[in-house]
Motif scaffolding. Structure first.
Motif, PDB file in Angstrom:
ATOM      1  N   TYR A 110       0.834  -1.195   0.000  1.00 34.38           N
ATOM      2  CA  TYR A 110       0.000   0.000   0.000  1.00 34.38           C
ATOM      3  C   TYR A 110       0.876   1.256   0.000  1.00 34.38           C
ATOM      4  O   TYR A 110       1.844   1.317   0.728  1.00 34.38           O
ATOM      5  CB  TYR A 110      -0.894  -0.014   1.253  1.00 34.38           C
ATOM      6  N   PRO A 111       0.563   2.268  -0.838  1.00 32.30           N
ATOM      7  CA  PRO A 111      -0.606   2.420  -1.704  1.00 32.30           C
ATOM      8  C   PRO A 111      -0.400   1.919  -3.129  1.00 32.30           C
ATOM      9  O   PRO A 111      -1.141   2.308  -4.033  1.00 32.30           O
ATOM     10  CB  PRO A 111      -0.805   3.942  -1.703  1.00 32.30           C
ATOM     11  N   TYR A 112       0.623   1.092  -3.337  1.00 30.34           N
ATOM     12  CA  TYR A 112       0.910   0.561  -4.671  1.00 30.34           C
ATOM     13  C   TYR A 112       0.510  -0.909  -4.772  1.00 30.34           C
ATOM     14  O   TYR A 112       1.127  -1.682  -5.483  1.00 30.34           O
ATOM     15  CB  TYR A 112       2.399   0.725  -4.983  1.00 30.34           C
ATOM     16  N   GLN A 113      -0.561  -1.284  -4.073  1.00 31.41           N
ATOM     17  CA  GLN A 113      -1.003  -2.676  -4.071  1.00 31.41           C
ATOM     18  C   GLN A 113      -1.510  -3.122  -5.434  1.00 31.41           C
ATOM     19  O   GLN A 113      -1.703  -4.328  -5.664  1.00 31.41           O
ATOM     20  CB  GLN A 113      -2.088  -2.887  -3.004  1.00 31.41           C
ATOM     21  N   TYR A 114      -1.709  -2.193  -6.351  1.00 37.04           N
ATOM     22  CA  TYR A 114      -2.160  -2.549  -7.692  1.00 37.04           C
ATOM     23  C   TYR A 114      -1.017  -3.086  -8.554  1.00 37.04           C
ATOM     24  O   TYR A 114      -1.258  -3.567  -9.661  1.00 37.04           O
ATOM     25  CB  TYR A 114      -2.801  -1.336  -8.382  1.00 37.04           C
ATOM     26  N   THR A 115       0.223  -2.987  -8.088  1.00 34.58           N
ATOM     27  CA  THR A 115       1.347  -3.560  -8.826  1.00 34.58           C
ATOM     28  C   THR A 115       1.653  -4.949  -8.281  1.00 34.58           C
ATOM     29  O   THR A 115       1.389  -5.250  -7.113  1.00 34.58           O
ATOM     30  CB  THR A 115       2.594  -2.671  -8.725  1.00 34.58           C
ATOM     31  N   LYS A 116       2.245  -5.791  -9.109  1.00 34.61           N
ATOM     32  CA  LYS A 116       2.473  -7.187  -8.742  1.00 34.61           C
ATOM     33  C   LYS A 116       3.732  -7.371  -7.925  1.00 34.61           C
ATOM     34  O   LYS A 116       3.757  -8.131  -6.951  1.00 34.61           O
ATOM     35  CB  LYS A 116       2.544  -8.039 -10.013  1.00 34.61           C
ATOM     36  N   ASN A 117       4.805  -6.691  -8.298  1.00 34.33           N
ATOM     37  CA  ASN A 117       6.107  -6.921  -7.680  1.00 34.33           C
ATOM     38  C   ASN A 117       6.689  -5.641  -7.112  1.00 34.33           C
ATOM     39  O   ASN A 117       6.456  -4.542  -7.633  1.00 34.33           O
ATOM     40  CB  ASN A 117       7.100  -7.500  -8.708  1.00 34.33           C
ATOM     41  N   TYR A 118       7.473  -5.807  -6.046  1.00 36.97           N
ATOM     42  CA  TYR A 118       8.212  -4.668  -5.532  1.00 36.97           C
ATOM     43  C   TYR A 118       9.266  -4.275  -6.577  1.00 36.97           C
ATOM     44  O   TYR A 118       9.963  -5.119  -7.123  1.00 36.97           O
ATOM     45  CB  TYR A 118       8.898  -4.997  -4.202  1.00 36.97           C
ATOM     46  N   GLY A 119       9.360  -2.978  -6.859  1.00 40.10           N
ATOM     47  CA  GLY A 119      10.244  -2.494  -7.912  1.00 40.10           C
ATOM     48  C   GLY A 119       9.532  -2.208  -9.213  1.00 40.10           C
ATOM     49  O   GLY A 119      10.142  -1.707 -10.162  1.00 40.10           O
ATOM     50  N   ASP A 120       8.211  -2.499  -9.270  1.00 39.36           N
ATOM     51  CA  ASP A 120       7.446  -2.163 -10.469  1.00 39.36           C
ATOM     52  C   ASP A 120       7.354  -0.649 -10.664  1.00 39.36           C
ATOM     53  O   ASP A 120       7.041  -0.180 -11.757  1.00 39.36           O
ATOM     54  CB  ASP A 120       6.036  -2.751 -10.392  1.00 39.36           C
ATOM     55  N   ILE A 121       7.591   0.099  -9.583  1.00 38.42           N
ATOM     56  CA  ILE A 121       7.672   1.557  -9.659  1.00 38.42           C
ATOM     57  C   ILE A 121       9.062   1.956  -9.182  1.00 38.42           C
ATOM     58  O   ILE A 121       9.482   1.571  -8.086  1.00 38.42           O
ATOM     59  CB  ILE A 121       6.595   2.226  -8.792  1.00 38.42           C
ATOM     60  N   GLN A 122       9.777   2.717 -10.001  1.00 44.05           N
ATOM     61  CA  GLN A 122      11.134   3.126  -9.635  1.00 44.05           C
ATOM     62  C   GLN A 122      11.531   4.380 -10.404  1.00 44.05           C
ATOM     63  O   GLN A 122      11.078   4.594 -11.528  1.00 44.05           O
ATOM     64  CB  GLN A 122      12.137   2.007  -9.902  1.00 44.05           C
ATOM     65  N   PHE A 123      12.338   5.212  -9.762  1.00 43.78           N
ATOM     66  CA  PHE A 123      12.773   6.462 -10.391  1.00 43.78           C
ATOM     67  C   PHE A 123      13.933   7.047  -9.599  1.00 43.78           C
ATOM     68  O   PHE A 123      14.209   6.643  -8.456  1.00 43.78           O
ATOM     69  CB  PHE A 123      11.626   7.475 -10.468  1.00 43.78           C
ATOM     70  N   ALA A 124      14.616   8.000 -10.206  1.00 39.55           N
ATOM     71  CA  ALA A 124      15.736   8.682  -9.567  1.00 39.55           C
ATOM     72  C   ALA A 124      15.247   9.924  -8.830  1.00 39.55           C
ATOM     73  O   ALA A 124      14.281  10.572  -9.251  1.00 39.55           O
ATOM     74  CB  ALA A 124      16.779   9.088 -10.606  1.00 39.55           C
ATOM     75  N   LYS A 125      15.911  10.247  -7.726  1.00 35.74           N
ATOM     76  CA  LYS A 125      15.691  11.531  -7.062  1.00 35.74           C
ATOM     77  C   LYS A 125      16.785  12.519  -7.449  1.00 35.74           C
ATOM     78  O   LYS A 125      16.496  13.647  -7.839  1.00 35.74           O
ATOM     79  CB  LYS A 125      15.652  11.362  -5.540  1.00 35.74           C
ATOM     80  N   PHE A 126      18.056  12.110  -7.315  1.00 34.74           N
ATOM     81  CA  PHE A 126      19.201  12.942  -7.681  1.00 34.74           C
ATOM     82  C   PHE A 126      20.071  12.209  -8.688  1.00 34.74           C
ATOM     83  O   PHE A 126      20.115  10.979  -8.709  1.00 34.74           O
ATOM     84  CB  PHE A 126      20.103  13.230  -6.472  1.00 34.74           C
ATOM     85  N   ALA A 127      20.810  12.987  -9.473  1.00 36.19           N
ATOM     86  CA  ALA A 127      21.883  12.442 -10.301  1.00 36.19           C
ATOM     87  C   ALA A 127      22.668  13.628 -10.851  1.00 36.19           C
ATOM     88  O   ALA A 127      22.417  14.092 -11.958  1.00 36.19           O
ATOM     89  CB  ALA A 127      21.345  11.571 -11.432  1.00 36.19           C
ATOM     90  N   TRP A 128      23.594  14.151 -10.044  1.00 37.08           N
ATOM     91  CA  TRP A 128      24.322  15.344 -10.466  1.00 37.08           C
ATOM     92  C   TRP A 128      25.789  15.285 -10.050  1.00 37.08           C
ATOM     93  O   TRP A 128      26.156  14.545  -9.126  1.00 37.08           O
ATOM     94  CB  TRP A 128      23.673  16.619  -9.914  1.00 37.08           C
ATOM     95  N   VAL A 129      26.593  16.042 -10.763  1.00 38.59           N
ATOM     96  CA  VAL A 129      27.992  16.238 -10.407  1.00 38.59           C
ATOM     97  C   VAL A 129      28.234  17.738 -10.270  1.00 38.59           C
ATOM     98  O   VAL A 129      27.534  18.557 -10.886  1.00 38.59           O
ATOM     99  CB  VAL A 129      28.950  15.636 -11.461  1.00 38.59           C
TER     100      VAL A 129
END
Length: 389
Positions: free
Chosen positions: A80-99
């Motif tokens: 919850y609240p992503y119980q509509y997805t089957k597997n953990y990791g079905d939603i993923q994204f970056a927060k930071f990526a800088w130099v």
């Protein structure tokens, strides 16, 4: 299929992890780390009582006399609240990526996916859940571009130019980013639009000063960008300004902010709303409105429970998004909470109270920040338990 994670599984796991918490120092300059976090949601009015795995993220930080950088990547799903997805990791994204590069201890530049310097930093208050400023795309926002930071005496100046919002991650929506950003609408969003923000220019100027016994900061921020509409091919604009105050007097803390956001899209449909997205969802936000934030906090000194509990903070936060369209209902959010460390775990417990808030109490997710939702006060309890390494 794996069974759902629950309270009785996660508490021993997090407790066992609590013993050796520390980032992995690869070199004198590079640290690798991350977090495993669980969440508890309780809303008896909607018969919701959920405990499960919330977030796993991996991070890297580099810091030398000249070169700096930061990256963080997050994973969600199944619980919850992503119980509509089957597997953990079905939603993923970056927060930071800088130099970045430090010209000297007072001046640096950051290039890549970094935080837009607008208003109170790094957040618009003391809460874990964040304020309505986060949902309307002004708080804790990361975009792709370059930022210049300069500290000159009591003055802090930050200026940024951003080509575009964060890249879309993996998920089920058109809004799969950490930040709430201008987005194309999913099919379930009535009166949704399809804009993309480009060429954001932002300037933040703040000054530290003493006001009696209060160590204070006052600041002014401004932001402007282009809204490219994918349906009409015409460009609109997004403008925002903010004034803020931050004060600290012993254990007491105060944060105040007033901001104006004005978007003038060139939508195929109504121009009174612009669709934003984030965290695997899209929703409408009123094009024009004022954001108000007030935060009061108190740091409780000492350690408790055989020195296992420390860093206790009590806080109350109020935020409101007062929309300019006469028929649109004001969105409000109140958070009463506490955060503290328990051994190596960091815990935030918050009572969330909202009116026309898309994330609290079941008000309309897609329209609460636009025309409005249930237009009545809703509330629920929220807890986040994190092991950071």
């Amino acid at each position: 299929m794996r069974p759902h994670l629950n309270y009785f599984v996660l508490i021993p796991v997090l407790g066992a992890l609590a013993a050796p918490a520390m980032a992995v120092q690869v070199t004198d300059n590079l640290d690798l780390g991350g977090a495993i976090r669980a969440r508890w949601d309780y809303d008896p009015d909607r018969d919701i009582q959920k405990f499960g795995l919330d977030t796993v993220f991996l991070s890297a930080k580099y810091n030398s006399d000249t070169w700096i950088g930061e990256a963080q990547y997050r994973f969600y799903g199944r619980s919850y609240p992503y119980q509509y997805t089957k597997n953990y990791g079905d939603i993923q994204f970056a927060k930071f990526a800088w130099v970045g590069y430090k010209f000297n201890p007072e001046q640096q530049v950051q290039v890549g996916l970094n935080t837009v310097p607008f208003g109170l930093q790094p957040y618009f208050g003391s809460t874990f859940y964040e304020t309505l400023g986060n949902v309307i795309g002004l708080e804790d926002v990361q975009q792709v571009g370059a930022k210049y930071v300069q500290q000159t005496g009591d003055w802090n100046i930050q200026a940024g130019y951003y080509l575009r919002p964060a890249w879309q991650g993996k998920g089920t929506s058109k809004g799969v980013t950490y930040s709430s950003v201008v987005s194309g609408a999913d099919s379930y969003v009535s009166d949704g639009s399809d804009n993309q923000e480009r060429n954001t220019v932002v300037l933040r100027v703040a000054k530290a000063l003493d006001l009696g016994d209060w160590k204070s900061e006052v600041g002014l921020s401004g932001l402007t960008s282009t809204l490219e509409n994918k349906d009409t091919g015409n460009d609109g604009r997004r403008n925002a300004v903010a004034i803020h105050y931050l004060g600290k007097n012993g254990p007491w803390g105060v944060q105040l902010q007033a901001a104006r956001q004005q978007m003038s899209p060139r939508n195929a449909g109504t121009d009174e709303v612009v669709t934003l997205g984030g965290y695997d969802g899209t929703f409408n936000v009123a094009s024009r409105g004022n954001l108000y934030v007030a935060d009061l906090s108190y740091d409780v000194g000492g350690k408790y429970l055989w020195d296992q509990v420390s860093g206790v903070k009590l806080y109350a936060n109020y935020s409101a998004f007062d929309k300019s369209a006469d028929e649109f209902k004001t969105s409000q959010r109140v958070i009463l909470g506490t955060s503290f460390s328990f051994s190596k775990l960091w815990i935030a417990t918050e009572w969330l109270i909202g009116k026309n808030d898309p994330y609290i109490g079941g008000s309309s997710y897609t329209q609460s920040l636009g025309a409005g939702g249930s237009n009545q006060w809703e509330n629920q309890l929220y807890m986040n338990i994190g092991y950071y390494f």
